[in-house]
Scaffold this motif. Structure first.
Motif, short mmCIF file in Angstrom:
data_model
loop_
_atom_site.label_atom_id
_atom_site.label_comp_id
_atom_site.label_asym_id
_atom_site.label_seq_id
_atom_site.Cartn_x
_atom_site.Cartn_y
_atom_site.Cartn_z
N SER A 89 55.56 16.26 66.97
CA SER A 89 55.27 14.94 66.38
C SER A 89 54.85 15.07 64.92
N HIS A 98 59.50 4.32 68.12
CA HIS A 98 58.69 4.62 69.30
C HIS A 98 57.53 5.57 68.99
N ASN A 99 56.89 5.35 67.85
CA ASN A 99 55.76 6.17 67.42
C ASN A 99 56.04 7.66 67.56
N ASP A 130 57.96 9.37 69.57
CA ASP A 130 58.18 9.97 70.89
C ASP A 130 59.66 10.37 70.94
N ASP A 184 61.69 11.79 73.08
CA ASP A 184 62.51 11.39 74.22
C ASP A 184 62.93 9.93 74.13
N LYS A 185 62.03 9.07 73.69
CA LYS A 185 62.36 7.65 73.54
C LYS A 185 63.31 7.41 72.36
N HIS A 217 66.42 17.36 69.34
CA HIS A 217 66.29 17.26 70.80
C HIS A 217 67.34 18.11 71.50
#
Length: 195
Positions: free
Chosen positions: A33, A65-66, A68, A70-71, A102
């Protein structure tokens, strides 16, 4: 190179900044992050003032999504028209970069960064030589400077390149390249002029 002027500028900047100097991260401590935040910031700040991006950064992060991962990778696309900075190419570049990270996996990607440094950063969308150098500095991946508009103006005032000026000043004062950048850049940012 005008060494006298370079020294004068750094001394004036150091007096202004004092001990409140930004400390770059230790790359070993950079998590996924943290990396995504720096990547998003560097994409959006290229060509924009820091103050403009800072004003809208939380909203941009929220749209992603802040951070994230995966999102983010579940997103098919993003409509930059819904963002506070409506720059579709930047939004698309960040989304593509997240999908690349990813697909490779964070740990493998981070290992590749350790091995290839800026070259690996430049594999990401929107990251070129200047933005890669900026990221490498902020992430603690390299002891370097960012050759942004303020640093170029400081170097021009010394009849030098940014690299020449920073090399001289870091050796002359026993500072890291990041520290030289930090003092000069902070002075320029705060005063909207070179020292």
């Amino acid at each position: 190179m005008d060494k006298t002027n370079a020294k004068r500028m750094l001394e004036k900047a150091r007096e202004h900044v004092g001990e409140d100097l930004y400390i770059p991260r230790n790359f070993e401590d950079v998590g996924q992050s943290d990396f995504l935040r720096v990547y998003l910031w560097v994409i959006y700040v290229s060509g924009f003032r820091n103050s403009v991006v800072a004003k809208h950064f939380d909203a941009i992060k929220a749209a992603f999504h802040n951070l994230d991962l995966d999102k983010i990778v579940a997103m098919e696309s993003i409509d930059a028209g819904t963002l506070s900075i409506r720059h579709q190419k930047k939004a698309d570049a960040f989304l593509r970069g997240c999908k690349m990270i990813h697909a490779e996996g964070w740990h493998d990607f981070k290992q590749r960064l350790k091995e290839r440094r800026r070259a690996a950063l430049q594999d990401l969308p929107w990251i070129g030589p200047a933005t890669g150098q900026h990221m490498a500095m902020v992430l603690g991946l390299e002891d370097t400077e960012k050759a942004d508009t303020w640093m170029k103006q400081c170097a021009d005032a010394c009849s030098a390149t940014v690299d020449q000026m920073v090399t001289f000043l870091s050796r002359e004062y026993g500072l890291t390249r990041q520290q030289v950048d930090g003092y000069l850049w902070r002075y320029c940012l705060d005063n909207r002029e070179i020292p």
